[in-house]
Design a protein around this motif. Structure first.
Motif, PDB file in Angstrom:
ATOM      1  N   MET A   1       0.854  -1.184   0.000  1.00  0.00           N
ATOM      2  CA  MET A   1       0.000   0.000   0.000  1.00  0.00           C
ATOM      3  C   MET A   1       0.895   1.241   0.000  1.00  0.00           C
ATOM      4  O   MET A   1       1.842   1.328   0.756  1.00  0.00           O
ATOM      5  CB  MET A   1      -0.892  -0.036   1.245  1.00  0.00           C
ATOM      6  CG  MET A   1      -2.011   0.964   1.217  1.00  0.00           C
ATOM      7  SD  MET A   1      -3.089   0.946   2.668  1.00  0.00           S
ATOM      8  CE  MET A   1      -3.867  -0.649   2.559  1.00  0.00           C
ATOM      9  N   ASP A   2       0.576   2.209  -0.849  1.00  0.00           N
ATOM     10  CA  ASP A   2       1.419   3.402  -0.948  1.00  0.00           C
ATOM     11  C   ASP A   2       1.195   4.324   0.261  1.00  0.00           C
ATOM     12  O   ASP A   2       0.193   4.202   0.972  1.00  0.00           O
ATOM     13  CB  ASP A   2       1.156   4.117  -2.274  1.00  0.00           C
ATOM     14  CG  ASP A   2      -0.194   4.801  -2.310  1.00  0.00           C
ATOM     15  OD1 ASP A   2      -0.240   6.006  -2.041  1.00  0.00           O
ATOM     16  OD2 ASP A   2      -1.201   4.122  -2.614  1.00  0.00           O
ATOM     17  N   PRO A   3       2.137   5.262   0.529  1.00  0.00           N
ATOM     18  CA  PRO A   3       2.023   6.135   1.711  1.00  0.00           C
ATOM     19  C   PRO A   3       0.726   6.917   1.777  1.00  0.00           C
ATOM     20  O   PRO A   3       0.171   7.115   2.854  1.00  0.00           O
ATOM     21  CB  PRO A   3       3.220   7.079   1.565  1.00  0.00           C
ATOM     22  CG  PRO A   3       4.185   6.369   0.699  1.00  0.00           C
ATOM     23  CD  PRO A   3       3.378   5.490  -0.213  1.00  0.00           C
ATOM     24  N   VAL A   4       0.215   7.351   0.627  1.00  0.00           N
ATOM     25  CA  VAL A   4      -1.035   8.107   0.616  1.00  0.00           C
ATOM     26  C   VAL A   4      -2.163   7.241   1.170  1.00  0.00           C
ATOM     27  O   VAL A   4      -2.906   7.650   2.072  1.00  0.00           O
ATOM     28  CB  VAL A   4      -1.361   8.624  -0.802  1.00  0.00           C
ATOM     29  CG1 VAL A   4      -2.755   9.229  -0.853  1.00  0.00           C
ATOM     30  CG2 VAL A   4      -0.326   9.644  -1.250  1.00  0.00           C
ATOM     31  N   GLU A   5      -2.285   6.004   0.659  1.00  0.00           N
ATOM     32  CA  GLU A   5      -3.333   5.095   1.134  1.00  0.00           C
ATOM     33  C   GLU A   5      -3.147   4.777   2.621  1.00  0.00           C
ATOM     34  O   GLU A   5      -4.119   4.678   3.363  1.00  0.00           O
ATOM     35  CB  GLU A   5      -3.344   3.809   0.312  1.00  0.00           C
ATOM     36  CG  GLU A   5      -3.982   3.965  -1.039  1.00  0.00           C
ATOM     37  CD  GLU A   5      -5.444   4.396  -0.951  1.00  0.00           C
ATOM     38  OE1 GLU A   5      -6.218   3.826  -0.158  1.00  0.00           O
ATOM     39  OE2 GLU A   5      -5.817   5.313  -1.693  1.00  0.00           O
ATOM     40  N   GLN A   6      -1.908   4.590   3.041  1.00  0.00           N
ATOM     41  CA  GLN A   6      -1.633   4.270   4.446  1.00  0.00           C
ATOM     42  C   GLN A   6      -2.123   5.385   5.371  1.00  0.00           C
ATOM     43  O   GLN A   6      -2.759   5.129   6.375  1.00  0.00           O
ATOM     44  CB  GLN A   6      -0.125   4.061   4.678  1.00  0.00           C
ATOM     45  CG  GLN A   6       0.399   2.749   4.219  1.00  0.00           C
ATOM     46  CD  GLN A   6       0.094   1.639   5.212  1.00  0.00           C
ATOM     47  OE1 GLN A   6      -0.172   1.857   6.377  1.00  0.00           O
ATOM     48  NE2 GLN A   6       0.137   0.421   4.729  1.00  0.00           N
ATOM     49  N   LEU A   7      -1.799   6.628   5.015  1.00  0.00           N
ATOM     50  CA  LEU A   7      -2.068   7.738   5.927  1.00  0.00           C
ATOM     51  C   LEU A   7      -3.438   8.374   5.763  1.00  0.00           C
ATOM     52  O   LEU A   7      -3.815   9.222   6.564  1.00  0.00           O
ATOM     53  CB  LEU A   7      -0.975   8.794   5.791  1.00  0.00           C
ATOM     54  CG  LEU A   7       0.393   8.334   6.278  1.00  0.00           C
ATOM     55  CD1 LEU A   7       1.432   9.418   6.052  1.00  0.00           C
ATOM     56  CD2 LEU A   7       0.359   7.925   7.740  1.00  0.00           C
ATOM     57  N   LEU A   8      -4.207   7.959   4.760  1.00  0.00           N
ATOM     58  CA  LEU A   8      -5.539   8.532   4.599  1.00  0.00           C
ATOM     59  C   LEU A   8      -6.581   7.789   5.434  1.00  0.00           C
ATOM     60  O   LEU A   8      -7.761   7.860   5.156  1.00  0.00           O
ATOM     61  CB  LEU A   8      -5.955   8.537   3.123  1.00  0.00           C
ATOM     62  CG  LEU A   8      -5.153   9.465   2.223  1.00  0.00           C
ATOM     63  CD1 LEU A   8      -5.782   9.528   0.829  1.00  0.00           C
ATOM     64  CD2 LEU A   8      -5.018  10.850   2.802  1.00  0.00           C
ATOM     65  N   HIS A   9      -6.136   7.106   6.456  1.00  0.00           N
ATOM     66  CA  HIS A   9      -7.024   6.376   7.360  1.00  0.00           C
ATOM     67  C   HIS A   9      -6.949   7.035   8.740  1.00  0.00           C
ATOM     68  O   HIS A   9      -5.859   7.196   9.291  1.00  0.00           O
ATOM     69  CB  HIS A   9      -6.581   4.912   7.439  1.00  0.00           C
ATOM     70  CG  HIS A   9      -7.537   4.055   8.173  1.00  0.00           C
ATOM     71  ND1 HIS A   9      -7.586   4.018   9.555  1.00  0.00           N
ATOM     72  CD2 HIS A   9      -8.493   3.211   7.737  1.00  0.00           C
ATOM     73  CE1 HIS A   9      -8.517   3.175   9.931  1.00  0.00           C
ATOM     74  NE2 HIS A   9      -9.095   2.679   8.856  1.00  0.00           N
ATOM     75  N   PRO A  10      -8.081   7.436   9.316  1.00  0.00           N
ATOM     76  CA  PRO A  10      -8.047   8.187  10.572  1.00  0.00           C
ATOM     77  C   PRO A  10      -7.344   7.474  11.729  1.00  0.00           C
ATOM     78  O   PRO A  10      -6.606   8.111  12.483  1.00  0.00           O
ATOM     79  CB  PRO A  10      -9.521   8.437  10.906  1.00  0.00           C
ATOM     80  CG  PRO A  10     -10.271   8.179   9.660  1.00  0.00           C
ATOM     81  CD  PRO A  10      -9.443   7.288   8.797  1.00  0.00           C
ATOM     82  N   ALA A 102     -11.055  14.072  11.080  1.00  0.00           N
ATOM     83  CA  ALA A 102     -11.489  13.030  12.018  1.00  0.00           C
ATOM     84  C   ALA A 102     -10.469  12.866  13.137  1.00  0.00           C
ATOM     85  O   ALA A 102     -10.828  12.733  14.317  1.00  0.00           O
ATOM     86  CB  ALA A 102     -11.703  11.705  11.285  1.00  0.00           C
ATOM     87  N   VAL A 103      -9.178  12.896  12.791  1.00  0.00           N
ATOM     88  CA  VAL A 103      -8.124  12.805  13.803  1.00  0.00           C
ATOM     89  C   VAL A 103      -8.188  14.011  14.725  1.00  0.00           C
ATOM     90  O   VAL A 103      -8.114  13.878  15.946  1.00  0.00           O
ATOM     91  CB  VAL A 103      -6.732  12.700  13.138  1.00  0.00           C
ATOM     92  CG1 VAL A 103      -5.615  12.922  14.138  1.00  0.00           C
ATOM     93  CG2 VAL A 103      -6.576  11.351  12.458  1.00  0.00           C
TER      94      VAL A 103
END
Length: 183
Positions: A1-10, A102-103
């Motif tokens: 999973m790329d960094p964008v996908e990893q970090l776009l999760h709250p 959300a965070v």
């Protein structure tokens, strides 16, 4: 999973924030900081961040027959830099903003739920305002902010220091219609 996908999760984003403030935490400590996140979800999200190269095991100890691990952020972890941000779709930016909000809401609620929370005494601020800037003035303001923040971003935990979550949100607002001339 790329960094964008990893970090776009709250939840994953909150884990990264928690570890950047605390240094190293166990799953139990992360769950204590985020009691609304089920333990199984915490394990799953930590595993994804570890597999994605964001986290590493800082140490292990035996606790009641089980191995408890402490996790920390990897120094060489992937980041969403200017290049990655430039390739994000508008929907990626929407998801990123929603995850960040959300965070922010979850962290603010956790702060208010703490014993002794005192927004006035803690200099809590969540003001918004409009600033009219030319492209050159915007670039100058961003450079000035970086100068102000650079030294403080290098601070490490120490007695008398409290971690503060700083969230800068900047985007062009809709311009009001031009006033009618003449009459």
């Amino acid at each position: 999973m790329d960094p964008v996908e990893q970090l776009l999760h709250p939840v994953r984003l909150r884990i990264v924030h928690a570890l950047s403030a605390a240094g190293a935490l166990t799953i139990a400590q992360m769950c204590a900081r985020m009691p609304e996140v089920p333990k199984i979800t915490m394990y799953r999200q930590v595993a994804q961040l570890t597999e994605g190269g964001f986290l590493e095991v800082d140490g292990e100890q035996r606790v009641r027959g089980a191995v408890e691990r402490r996790y920390r952020l990897r120094q060489d972890r992937p980041r969403i830099g200017a290049g990655e941000a430039a390739t994000m779709s508008l929907d990626d930016h929407r998801r990123g903003f929603a995850a960040a909000m959300a965070v922010l809401i979850a962290e603010f609620n956790a702060y208010l739920d703490r014993d002794g929370a005192s927004p006035e005494a803690d200099s809590v601020s969540y003001r918004q305002g409009t600033v009219w800037l030319s492209p050159d003035e915007l670039a100058e303001m961003l450079a000035d902010l970086l100068v102000v923040l650079r030294d403080r971003l290098a601070n490490t935990p120490s007695p008398g220091r409290t971690p503060y979550l700083l969230s800068a949100i900047l985007f062009p607002a809709e311009q009001p219609p031009a006033p009618e001339v003449g009459g």
